[in-house]
Design a protein around this motif. Structure first.
Motif, PDB file in Angstrom:
ATOM      1  N   GLY A  35      31.753  49.379 -21.256  1.00 49.29           N
ATOM      2  CA  GLY A  35      31.153  48.242 -21.880  1.00 49.29           C
ATOM      3  C   GLY A  35      29.294  48.811 -21.283  1.00 49.29           C
ATOM      4  O   GLY A  35      28.855  47.787 -21.917  1.00 49.29           O
ATOM      5  N   LEU A  36      29.578  48.212 -19.406  1.00 55.82           N
ATOM      6  CA  LEU A  36      28.304  47.819 -18.978  1.00 55.82           C
ATOM      7  C   LEU A  36      27.635  49.336 -18.719  1.00 55.82           C
ATOM      8  O   LEU A  36      26.160  48.605 -19.300  1.00 55.82           O
ATOM      9  CB  LEU A  36      28.529  47.472 -17.581  1.00 55.82           C
ATOM     10  CG  LEU A  36      29.478  46.331 -17.254  1.00 55.82           C
ATOM     11  CD1 LEU A  36      30.179  46.388 -15.886  1.00 55.82           C
ATOM     12  CD2 LEU A  36      28.384  44.606 -17.431  1.00 55.82           C
ATOM     13  N   THR A  37      27.923  50.891 -18.961  1.00 56.44           N
ATOM     14  CA  THR A  37      27.213  51.878 -19.008  1.00 56.44           C
ATOM     15  C   THR A  37      26.973  51.232 -20.257  1.00 56.44           C
ATOM     16  O   THR A  37      24.901  51.663 -20.604  1.00 56.44           O
ATOM     17  CB  THR A  37      27.703  52.833 -18.930  1.00 56.44           C
ATOM     18  OG1 THR A  37      28.740  52.517 -17.685  1.00 56.44           O
ATOM     19  CG2 THR A  37      27.181  53.703 -19.608  1.00 56.44           C
ATOM     20  N   ALA A  38      27.356  50.906 -21.235  1.00 54.99           N
ATOM     21  CA  ALA A  38      27.055  50.590 -23.414  1.00 54.99           C
ATOM     22  C   ALA A  38      25.573  49.761 -23.670  1.00 54.99           C
ATOM     23  O   ALA A  38      24.328  49.825 -23.978  1.00 54.99           O
ATOM     24  CB  ALA A  38      27.542  50.635 -24.251  1.00 54.99           C
ATOM     25  N   GLY A  39      25.111  48.380 -22.366  1.00 58.65           N
ATOM     26  CA  GLY A  39      25.155  47.515 -22.386  1.00 58.65           C
ATOM     27  C   GLY A  39      23.289  47.915 -21.139  1.00 58.65           C
ATOM     28  O   GLY A  39      22.782  47.979 -21.900  1.00 58.65           O
ATOM     29  N   PHE A  40      23.741  49.068 -20.069  1.00 57.40           N
ATOM     30  CA  PHE A  40      22.080  49.297 -19.965  1.00 57.40           C
ATOM     31  C   PHE A  40      21.456  50.840 -20.665  1.00 57.40           C
ATOM     32  O   PHE A  40      20.464  50.640 -20.742  1.00 57.40           O
ATOM     33  CB  PHE A  40      22.256  50.795 -17.913  1.00 57.40           C
ATOM     34  CG  PHE A  40      21.907  51.142 -17.980  1.00 57.40           C
ATOM     35  CD1 PHE A  40      20.878  49.991 -17.091  1.00 57.40           C
ATOM     36  CD2 PHE A  40      21.584  51.964 -17.990  1.00 57.40           C
ATOM     37  CE1 PHE A  40      19.889  51.067 -16.682  1.00 57.40           C
ATOM     38  CE2 PHE A  40      20.482  53.169 -17.072  1.00 57.40           C
ATOM     39  CZ  PHE A  40      19.868  52.958 -16.666  1.00 57.40           C
ATOM     40  N   PHE A  41      22.125  51.843 -21.608  1.00 57.32           N
ATOM     41  CA  PHE A  41      22.229  52.003 -22.016  1.00 57.32           C
ATOM     42  C   PHE A  41      20.880  51.472 -23.931  1.00 57.32           C
ATOM     43  O   PHE A  41      20.077  51.565 -24.220  1.00 57.32           O
ATOM     44  CB  PHE A  41      22.643  53.170 -22.593  1.00 57.32           C
ATOM     45  CG  PHE A  41      22.657  54.353 -21.698  1.00 57.32           C
ATOM     46  CD1 PHE A  41      21.766  55.133 -21.338  1.00 57.32           C
ATOM     47  CD2 PHE A  41      23.981  54.181 -21.680  1.00 57.32           C
ATOM     48  CE1 PHE A  41      21.824  56.045 -20.122  1.00 57.32           C
ATOM     49  CE2 PHE A  41      24.202  56.078 -20.447  1.00 57.32           C
ATOM     50  CZ  PHE A  41      23.287  56.401 -19.906  1.00 57.32           C
ATOM     51  N   SER A  42      21.377  50.453 -23.803  1.00 52.76           N
ATOM     52  CA  SER A  42      20.705  49.454 -24.927  1.00 52.76           C
ATOM     53  C   SER A  42      19.665  48.939 -24.146  1.00 52.76           C
ATOM     54  O   SER A  42      18.623  49.004 -25.409  1.00 52.76           O
ATOM     55  CB  SER A  42      21.922  48.668 -25.156  1.00 52.76           C
ATOM     56  OG  SER A  42      22.093  47.375 -24.660  1.00 52.76           O
ATOM     57  N   TRP A  43      19.664  48.374 -23.191  1.00 58.07           N
ATOM     58  CA  TRP A  43      18.439  48.027 -22.456  1.00 58.07           C
ATOM     59  C   TRP A  43      17.434  49.173 -22.425  1.00 58.07           C
ATOM     60  O   TRP A  43      16.280  49.440 -22.245  1.00 58.07           O
ATOM     61  CB  TRP A  43      19.220  47.738 -21.470  1.00 58.07           C
ATOM     62  CG  TRP A  43      17.673  47.840 -20.164  1.00 58.07           C
ATOM     63  CD1 TRP A  43      16.553  46.819 -20.711  1.00 58.07           C
ATOM     64  CD2 TRP A  43      16.509  48.367 -19.077  1.00 58.07           C
ATOM     65  NE1 TRP A  43      14.988  46.263 -20.044  1.00 58.07           N
ATOM     66  CE2 TRP A  43      16.095  47.385 -18.821  1.00 58.07           C
ATOM     67  CE3 TRP A  43      17.723  49.393 -18.238  1.00 58.07           C
ATOM     68  CZ2 TRP A  43      14.794  48.491 -17.637  1.00 58.07           C
ATOM     69  CZ3 TRP A  43      16.904  49.437 -17.741  1.00 58.07           C
ATOM     70  CH2 TRP A  43      16.011  49.038 -17.405  1.00 58.07           C
ATOM     71  N   TRP A  44      17.960  50.111 -21.920  1.00 61.80           N
ATOM     72  CA  TRP A  44      17.180  51.927 -21.910  1.00 61.80           C
ATOM     73  C   TRP A  44      16.660  52.165 -22.798  1.00 61.80           C
ATOM     74  O   TRP A  44      14.846  52.385 -22.580  1.00 61.80           O
ATOM     75  CB  TRP A  44      18.073  52.572 -20.629  1.00 61.80           C
ATOM     76  CG  TRP A  44      17.463  54.004 -20.490  1.00 61.80           C
ATOM     77  CD1 TRP A  44      17.390  55.452 -20.892  1.00 61.80           C
ATOM     78  CD2 TRP A  44      16.614  54.216 -19.240  1.00 61.80           C
ATOM     79  NE1 TRP A  44      16.451  56.041 -20.187  1.00 61.80           N
ATOM     80  CE2 TRP A  44      16.468  55.704 -19.214  1.00 61.80           C
ATOM     81  CE3 TRP A  44      16.784  53.712 -18.640  1.00 61.80           C
ATOM     82  CZ2 TRP A  44      15.176  56.541 -18.106  1.00 61.80           C
ATOM     83  CZ3 TRP A  44      15.771  54.325 -17.220  1.00 61.80           C
ATOM     84  CH2 TRP A  44      15.207  55.808 -17.739  1.00 61.80           C
ATOM     85  N   PHE A  45      17.265  52.557 -23.698  1.00 68.02           N
ATOM     86  CA  PHE A  45      16.259  52.546 -25.048  1.00 68.02           C
ATOM     87  C   PHE A  45      16.240  51.631 -25.889  1.00 68.02           C
ATOM     88  O   PHE A  45      15.540  51.272 -27.324  1.00 68.02           O
ATOM     89  CB  PHE A  45      17.357  53.863 -26.319  1.00 68.02           C
ATOM     90  CG  PHE A  45      18.031  55.044 -25.575  1.00 68.02           C
ATOM     91  CD1 PHE A  45      16.911  55.544 -24.846  1.00 68.02           C
ATOM     92  CD2 PHE A  45      19.590  55.232 -24.259  1.00 68.02           C
ATOM     93  CE1 PHE A  45      17.878  57.310 -24.577  1.00 68.02           C
ATOM     94  CE2 PHE A  45      19.994  56.090 -23.778  1.00 68.02           C
ATOM     95  CZ  PHE A  45      18.945  57.060 -24.539  1.00 68.02           C
ATOM     96  N   ALA A  46      15.979  50.455 -25.261  1.00 69.73           N
ATOM     97  CA  ALA A  46      15.135  49.305 -26.477  1.00 69.73           C
ATOM     98  C   ALA A  46      15.704  48.952 -27.940  1.00 69.73           C
ATOM     99  O   ALA A  46      14.815  49.490 -28.516  1.00 69.73           O
ATOM    100  CB  ALA A  46      14.019  49.973 -25.985  1.00 69.73           C
ATOM    101  N   LEU A  47      17.379  49.064 -27.486  1.00 72.57           N
ATOM    102  CA  LEU A  47      17.977  49.032 -28.937  1.00 72.57           C
ATOM    103  C   LEU A  47      17.001  47.630 -29.360  1.00 72.57           C
ATOM    104  O   LEU A  47      17.405  46.712 -28.244  1.00 72.57           O
ATOM    105  CB  LEU A  47      19.417  48.889 -28.706  1.00 72.57           C
ATOM    106  CG  LEU A  47      19.542  50.397 -28.748  1.00 72.57           C
ATOM    107  CD1 LEU A  47      21.256  49.977 -28.711  1.00 72.57           C
ATOM    108  CD2 LEU A  47      19.956  51.394 -29.196  1.00 72.57           C
ATOM    109  N   ASP A  48      16.780  47.662 -30.872  1.00 76.30           N
ATOM    110  CA  ASP A  48      17.061  46.128 -31.639  1.00 76.30           C
ATOM    111  C   ASP A  48      17.914  44.857 -31.702  1.00 76.30           C
ATOM    112  O   ASP A  48      18.339  45.839 -31.148  1.00 76.30           O
ATOM    113  CB  ASP A  48      15.749  46.392 -33.036  1.00 76.30           C
ATOM    114  CG  ASP A  48      17.367  46.775 -34.264  1.00 76.30           C
ATOM    115  OD1 ASP A  48      18.091  46.435 -33.918  1.00 76.30           O
ATOM    116  OD2 ASP A  48      17.135  48.561 -34.507  1.00 76.30           O
ATOM    117  N   LYS A  49      17.871  44.104 -32.298  1.00 77.11           N
ATOM    118  CA  LYS A  49      18.796  43.144 -31.778  1.00 77.11           C
ATOM    119  C   LYS A  49      19.937  43.155 -32.726  1.00 77.11           C
ATOM    120  O   LYS A  49      20.821  42.679 -32.120  1.00 77.11           O
ATOM    121  CB  LYS A  49      18.171  42.081 -32.099  1.00 77.11           C
ATOM    122  CG  LYS A  49      17.711  40.924 -33.594  1.00 77.11           C
ATOM    123  CD  LYS A  49      17.075  40.034 -33.657  1.00 77.11           C
ATOM    124  CE  LYS A  49      16.660  39.765 -35.022  1.00 77.11           C
ATOM    125  NZ  LYS A  49      15.828  38.743 -34.573  1.00 77.11           N
TER     126      LYS A  49
END
Length: 117
Positions: A35-49
């Protein structure tokens, strides 16, 4: 009839349960790490809200399923310390629920991240 405990004690007990799972359950540690890894990638790839919301709901679903699995395993061990076919079914079904949610989370992750690569 049992006297109701205060809200503060109830919240403290809930945090103790979360802490127990996070520190004692191997698979919970794996799910938290994922989950933390996915959270990092969501920041890295600038996912929308909305993408982040979908990701968070998925992560929370996996963590909750793992906690319920821990409850089932603990209760089954307490009630039936010896091997019993029904105890095995209860444990296997709870583990299967975690497997389904974890597999679904991989599908969600693929759908959210693959196009960004």
């Amino acid at each position: 009839m049992r006297k109701k405990q205060s809200l503060l004690i109830s919240v403290k007990s809930a945090f103790e349960g979360i802490y127990y799972c996070a520190t004692h359950e191997r698979n919970m540690k794996i799910h938290i790490g994922a989950g933390l890894t996915a959270g990092f990638f969501s920041w890295w790839f600038a996912l929308d809200k909305y993408e982040i919301l979908i990701l968070l709901v998925t992560i929370v679903g996996v963590l909750v399923a793992e906690m319920i699995n821990t409850v089932v395993e603990t209760l089954v061990d307490m009630i039936s310390p010896e091997r019993h076919p029904l105890a095995k079914i209860a444990k296997d079904v709870a583990a299967g629920a975690v497997l389904i949610t974890a597999t679904f989370s991989l599908v969600v992750g693929y759908m959210l991240f693959f196009s960004k690569l």
